[in-house]
Design a protein around this motif. Sequence first.
Motif, PDB file in Angstrom:
ATOM      1  N   LEU A   1       9.803   1.216  -0.673  1.00  8.25           N
ATOM      2  CA  LEU A   1       8.600   0.460   0.237  1.00  8.25           C
ATOM      3  C   LEU A   1       8.661  -0.665  -1.281  1.00  8.25           C
ATOM      4  O   LEU A   1       8.182  -1.927  -0.239  1.00  8.25           O
ATOM      5  N   GLU A   2       9.645  -1.143  -1.625  1.00  2.53           N
ATOM      6  CA  GLU A   2       9.617  -1.979  -2.744  1.00  2.53           C
ATOM      7  C   GLU A   2      10.323  -3.199  -1.753  1.00  2.53           C
ATOM      8  O   GLU A   2       9.916  -4.480  -1.470  1.00  2.53           O
ATOM      9  N   GLN A   3      11.400  -2.780  -0.782  1.00  2.46           N
ATOM     10  CA  GLN A   3      12.286  -3.945   0.167  1.00  2.46           C
ATOM     11  C   GLN A   3      11.143  -4.455   1.111  1.00  2.46           C
ATOM     12  O   GLN A   3      11.229  -5.293   2.236  1.00  2.46           O
TER      13      GLN A   3
ATOM     14  N   VAL B   1       1.668   2.993   7.162  1.00  2.00           N
ATOM     15  CA  VAL B   1       2.485   3.459   6.321  1.00  2.00           C
ATOM     16  C   VAL B   1       1.595   4.842   6.153  1.00  2.00           C
ATOM     17  O   VAL B   1       0.305   5.023   6.493  1.00  2.00           O
ATOM     18  N   ASP B   2       2.430   5.532   5.734  1.00  2.89           N
ATOM     19  CA  ASP B   2       1.914   7.727   5.552  1.00  2.89           C
ATOM     20  C   ASP B   2       0.845   6.838   4.768  1.00  2.89           C
ATOM     21  O   ASP B   2       0.762   6.229   2.997  1.00  2.89           O
ATOM     22  N   ARG B   3      -0.825   7.375   5.385  1.00  2.00           N
ATOM     23  CA  ARG B   3      -1.803   7.171   3.805  1.00  2.00           C
ATOM     24  C   ARG B   3      -1.566   8.012   2.595  1.00  2.00           C
ATOM     25  O   ARG B   3      -2.084   7.079   2.178  1.00  2.00           O
ATOM     26  N   ALA B   4      -0.186   8.318   2.213  1.00  2.00           N
ATOM     27  CA  ALA B   4      -0.328   9.408   0.432  1.00  2.00           C
ATOM     28  C   ALA B   4      -0.168   7.932   0.064  1.00  2.00           C
ATOM     29  O   ALA B   4       0.094   8.292  -0.935  1.00  2.00           O
ATOM     30  N   ARG B   5       0.587   6.865   1.406  1.00  2.00           N
ATOM     31  CA  ARG B   5       1.568   5.641   0.499  1.00  2.00           C
ATOM     32  C   ARG B   5       0.894   4.883   0.856  1.00  2.00           C
ATOM     33  O   ARG B   5       1.146   3.281   0.292  1.00  2.00           O
ATOM     34  N   ARG B   6      -0.305   3.947   1.211  1.00  2.00           N
ATOM     35  CA  ARG B   6      -1.088   3.381   1.485  1.00  2.00           C
ATOM     36  C   ARG B   6      -1.906   2.609   0.777  1.00  2.00           C
ATOM     37  O   ARG B   6      -0.456   0.760   0.614  1.00  2.00           O
TER      38      ARG B   6
ATOM     39  N   GLU C   1      -0.173   1.826  -2.540  1.00  2.00           N
ATOM     40  CA  GLU C   1       0.869   1.316  -3.327  1.00  2.00           C
ATOM     41  C   GLU C   1       1.651   0.687  -2.223  1.00  2.00           C
ATOM     42  O   GLU C   1       1.776  -0.677  -3.516  1.00  2.00           O
ATOM     43  N   LEU C   2       1.927   0.579  -1.354  1.00  2.00           N
ATOM     44  CA  LEU C   2       1.933  -0.250  -0.134  1.00  2.00           C
ATOM     45  C   LEU C   2       1.364  -2.140  -0.847  1.00  2.00           C
ATOM     46  O   LEU C   2       1.956  -2.678  -0.507  1.00  2.00           O
ATOM     47  N   ALA C   3       0.155  -1.354  -0.522  1.00  2.00           N
ATOM     48  CA  ALA C   3      -0.706  -2.991  -0.144  1.00  2.00           C
ATOM     49  C   ALA C   3      -0.812  -3.524  -1.563  1.00  2.00           C
ATOM     50  O   ALA C   3      -0.835  -4.518  -1.639  1.00  2.00           O
ATOM     51  N   GLY C   4      -0.891  -2.605  -2.673  1.00  2.00           N
ATOM     52  CA  GLY C   4      -0.438  -3.459  -4.249  1.00  2.00           C
ATOM     53  C   GLY C   4       1.394  -4.247  -4.255  1.00  2.00           C
ATOM     54  O   GLY C   4       1.068  -5.218  -4.806  1.00  2.00           O
ATOM     55  N   LEU C   5       1.679  -3.024  -4.025  1.00  2.00           N
ATOM     56  CA  LEU C   5       3.154  -4.206  -3.408  1.00  2.00           C
ATOM     57  C   LEU C   5       3.279  -5.417  -2.895  1.00  2.00           C
ATOM     58  O   LEU C   5       3.963  -6.323  -3.302  1.00  2.00           O
ATOM     59  N   LEU C   6       2.669  -5.326  -1.588  1.00  2.00           N
ATOM     60  CA  LEU C   6       2.454  -6.117  -0.978  1.00  2.00           C
ATOM     61  C   LEU C   6       1.512  -7.767  -1.473  1.00  2.00           C
ATOM     62  O   LEU C   6       2.000  -8.947  -1.528  1.00  2.00           O
TER      63      LEU C   6
ATOM     64  N   LEU D   1      -3.738 -13.315   6.425  1.00  2.00           N
ATOM     65  CA  LEU D   1      -4.124 -11.823   6.297  1.00  2.00           C
ATOM     66  C   LEU D   1      -3.044 -11.488   7.275  1.00  2.00           C
ATOM     67  O   LEU D   1      -3.050 -11.039   8.483  1.00  2.00           O
ATOM     68  N   LEU D   2      -3.367  -9.852   6.402  1.00  2.00           N
ATOM     69  CA  LEU D   2      -2.797  -8.339   6.942  1.00  2.00           C
ATOM     70  C   LEU D   2      -3.477  -7.821   6.726  1.00  2.00           C
ATOM     71  O   LEU D   2      -3.687  -7.120   5.425  1.00  2.00           O
ATOM     72  N   LEU D   3      -3.381  -6.439   7.393  1.00  2.00           N
ATOM     73  CA  LEU D   3      -4.152  -5.336   7.572  1.00  2.00           C
ATOM     74  C   LEU D   3      -3.186  -4.193   7.335  1.00  2.00           C
ATOM     75  O   LEU D   3      -1.895  -3.878   7.949  1.00  2.00           O
ATOM     76  N   VAL D   4      -3.711  -3.452   6.150  1.00  2.00           N
ATOM     77  CA  VAL D   4      -2.692  -1.720   5.683  1.00  2.00           C
ATOM     78  C   VAL D   4      -3.382  -0.998   5.977  1.00  2.00           C
ATOM     79  O   VAL D   4      -4.553  -1.163   5.528  1.00  2.00           O
ATOM     80  N   GLY D   5      -2.953   0.223   6.789  1.00  2.00           N
ATOM     81  CA  GLY D   5      -3.928   1.387   6.998  1.00  2.00           C
ATOM     82  C   GLY D   5      -2.844   2.424   7.338  1.00  2.00           C
ATOM     83  O   GLY D   5      -0.867   1.962   7.237  1.00  2.00           O
ATOM     84  N   GLY D   6      -3.134   3.778   7.501  1.00  2.00           N
ATOM     85  CA  GLY D   6      -2.526   4.550   7.238  1.00  2.00           C
ATOM     86  C   GLY D   6      -2.420   5.590   8.485  1.00  2.00           C
ATOM     87  O   GLY D   6      -3.023   5.365   9.484  1.00  2.00           O
ATOM     88  N   TYR D   7      -1.482   6.250   7.861  1.00  2.00           N
ATOM     89  CA  TYR D   7      -0.995   7.362   9.042  1.00  2.00           C
ATOM     90  C   TYR D   7      -1.321   9.152   8.923  1.00  2.00           C
ATOM     91  O   TYR D   7      -0.385   9.012   8.094  1.00  2.00           O
ATOM     92  N   ALA D   8      -0.548   9.636   9.495  1.00  2.00           N
ATOM     93  CA  ALA D   8      -0.773  11.414   9.085  1.00  2.00           C
ATOM     94  C   ALA D   8       0.340  11.513   9.704  1.00  2.00           C
ATOM     95  O   ALA D   8       1.141  12.093   9.373  1.00  2.00           O
TER      96      ALA D   8
END
Length: 480
Positions: A265-267, A292-297, A299-304, A382-389
């Motif tokens: 996720l960092e890379q 991104v996997d909903r459980a990691r959504r 986390e990725l948004a924070g890194l972004l 402006l970037l949208l981040v959403g989760g998937y199952a």
Amino acid sequence: MTYPALRTWIAGVAEDSPESDGTWLHDPNTGEALVASASSSLDQVGRAVTAAQQAHDDGRWRGLAPERRAEKLEALADWLDERAEEVAHLDALNSGVPISVTRLFGGANGATLRDAARRAVAVGDSRALAAEHGPVRLHRVPWGPTALILPWNAPSAMAVKKTAFALAAGATVVLKPSSFSPWSAQLLLEGVHAVGIPDAVVGLVQGSGGVGRSLVADERIAAISMTGSTPTGRAIAATAAPRFARLQLELGSNNAAIVRTDADLEQTAKALADGVLKLSGQWCEAPRRVLVDRARRDELAGLLIAEFGRRAIGSSLDDATEVGPVAFAGRRDELVEQRERLAQAGAELLRVTQVPAQGWFFEPTVAVLDGPGLADEVFGPLLLVGGYADEDEAVALANTGQVGLAGYVFGADEHAAAALGTRLVAGEVKVNGASVLDMSPESSQSFFGASGLGGHGDADVLDFFVGKQIVGSDRPGLPL
């Protein structure tokens, strides 16, 4: 600084552009008005097409051997090389793109012309085909006068690329730059005149939508190459359809990126931030939606947003700037309105708040919201981040809405990531990166879905400007 006068070029002569709508070109870094806009008259548009038609009919350019055309393109390349810094400065003012990037564009314009010339010489205007009974030849014939409708986000690069390949193919052209970014096209026409490309082979008209509509509606315009918004592309296609003018339209796309469960996720965040913030967020193949996997959504948004915050935001004329302003006030206002709609839909908004107070700056934003996002194209930082199952849901979401230009997949298993990429509706899918440039010198990318008509890739662009004609001895004794 003295800015290029907004002249209209017809048959090798620069004329005043007499019309005005009362608008001004502004410095996007400060909002300062620089010079009044000027527009060609509709009479000038018609005369520019007349000149291009005459130059096509008398063969003053297409009648030259590809090698002779290449000599002129080489001379124009040298002329532009000497003005690369001026081009970079003007492009940074017209687009808001940082000068560190516009220098790359300005420095590559000469190479673009040389490459187009080399390709045209290699292909040739005519070649013999295999036929035992007698001579048969394939000829590459320019369609006729071609309108080149240019975008505002990469002014010199797009003006030079379209013009280079059109001229290499033997076509005559009339350019219509965006009214927000007209200066690079002015310099290009000065160069065309200076190096002795025959009069009327290249014309230039200035103005906004009315001038463009008049140009593409002219029945003598045989082909239209346009890069820009989807609404404008639809209008051009409707206008051109009755006469079957040839079209190459590169339009909008809300390009999706799928992050697989094995991705670092960092890379991934660093690569996505690099991609979405390039050209101040203003390039048509930028990632716009991340799945991104909903459980990691979260986390990725924070890194972004952390990556967004590390970028130097400032004047497009500052060498240290990584993210500049957007090109004009209306662009910023539309981004603000889109961000508000996402908030109303329930998105959590993460913003970089430290941006200059003056000028057309938009705070780089990560909007966290599941689902396909906005129906209209987002064109800015402006970037949208959403989760998937699961990946099936990710693909379904990625292929929803206005798509077709580009896609991205991130994952440790590059073979699996590439296999997932083949399921996206997109002409180009990059794995573990979000660069602007093509992945291969042989890249060939079609515009899928509502993202346009035709495609790009140098061979495709060269082919667009010509039709193929077979002339030769008929085969004797055929049963039909």
